[in-house]
Write a protein that holds these residues in place. Structure first.
Motif: not given
Length: 363
Positions: A329-346
């Motif tokens: 994950f990383c932090i954008d200029k607005d302080g939001n967290i932008i993340a890679i999320v794995n939804s395995a076998d959803e």
């Protein structure tokens, strides 16, 4: 390592789901965030609220991410296209570096831990397998390269500042980390902030990376924060390598020798460790994991995941409970967290999807 060609990832199209159910789970254990000592039990606890899903990958394996204004740079594994640009507004991706493709070839690139950006806006990475510095222009979807400085060869968790760097050696070392003056070709080895018994040193011979830290450095703040990969401690130094303090959220009298004994004994209480997190100009975001043993399989499994938000003096400010499957994950200029999320076998078909999700932190 490469198993297929993902050059035309744009053909996949965008799966836009404003609030994806599989990544918008509110944690029912918002207070159960892992073992905390009495000193830290009163810390503020927040969770993540999904704002939107920027993009979804159904065949590709993103492992890390960096914000670049209206675009993002993503690193991939297990495929030929290892770098791609994601346009957050248009919601399209563009391949950048393809394995075996001449001058644009890369092999397992890693972002600098301090989010290094060149004066002309390029995102910096390093490629230890090719001994190269890699600079990505998100706007033009191109890369440029330079030879990796000799002092950074076989170094990991690199924080890069052009003429200076902070890192630790991939191979076994007698020192905690290194501060390098790349221009003068000089380095300073910094010793561990703790002492181990001879028995502990003997035990960790089988796991030389046991003492490895995840390093975050900021020259403007004059701080280096090092979170331990295998136990619940982080340490704070200044940019000269002077020790300031060590912190364990689970035990104010944390003992590394005891932690090593418990780890190798597969103690039923498990242990807490840190995984790669993220930084912004004002804060450090440590990814904290609770691991418990599977005695039958003789291994540890992750059971809890959270983010500890610190200021650059190493003071913990809040714990953020995160959804299952949250990766880089990383932090954008607005302080939001932008993340890679794995939804395995959803979908029940033994498949995996990876969503790029923008979160706001809320209580």
């Amino acid at each position: 390592m490469m198993i297929r060609n993902a050059l035309w990832i744009m053909a996949l199209g965008v799966i836009f789901i404003p609030l994806v159910s599989c990544v918008n789970r509110k944690s029912e254990q918002a207070i159960e965030v892992g073992d905390l000592s009495d000193k830290y039990k009163g810390m503020a606890v927040s969770d993540l609220k999904a704002v939107d899903t920027i993009y979804s990958f159904t065949e590709d394996f993103p492992v890390d991410i960096r914000d670049a204004g209206d675009k993002m740079v993503l690193v991939f594994a297990k495929q030929d296209t290892e770098l791609q640009i994601l346009d957050k507004e248009k919601r399209v991706v563009t391949p950048v570096a393809v394995a075996g493709n001449g001058p644009d070839d890369v092999n397992s690139p890693s972002f600098f831990q301090n989010n290094y950006i060149t004066d002309d806006g390029k995102v910096g990475l390093y490629d230890l397998n090719r001994n190269e510095l890699v600079f990505v222009s998100a706007d033009s979807a191109t890369i440029s390269k330079k030879p990796l400085p000799d002092m950074l060869v076989r170094e990991s968790c690199v924080n890069y500042f052009g003429n200076e760097a902070v890192s630790y050696a991939v191979m076994k070392t007698d020192n905690f980390f290194k501060i390098s003056d790349l221009k003068a070709n000089l380095s300073k080895d910094i010793p561990y902030p703790y002492k181990l018994s001879e028995e502990s040193w003997e035990k960790i011979k089988s796991l030389p990376g046991y003492l490895a830290p995840i390093i975050y450095a900021d020259k403007k703040k004059n701080r280096i924060i090092l979170a331990q990969f295998y136990f619940d401690m982080y340490s704070v130094y200044d940019m000269e390598g002077n020790f300031i303090k060590s912190v364990s959220l689970s035990d104010e009298n944390f003992d590394v020798d005891s932690a090593i004994d418990s780890y190798y004994a597969l103690d039923e209480n498990g242990y807490i460790r840190y995984a790669p997190g993220a930084v912004s100009d004002e804060f450090v975001y440590l990814k904290r994991m609770k691991m418990v043993p599977d005695l039958k399989a003789q291994k540890y499994n992750k059971v809890e995941n959270s983010i500890v938000k610190l200021d650059w003096d190493g003071n913990p400010l809040e714990i953020i409970v995160v959804p299952e499957g949250l990766g880089g994950f990383c932090i954008d200029k607005d302080g939001n967290i932008i993340a890679i999320v794995n939804s395995a076998d959803e979908d029940g078909k033994d498949t995996e999807s990876y969503h790029i999700v923008r979160y706001a932190v809320g209580r």
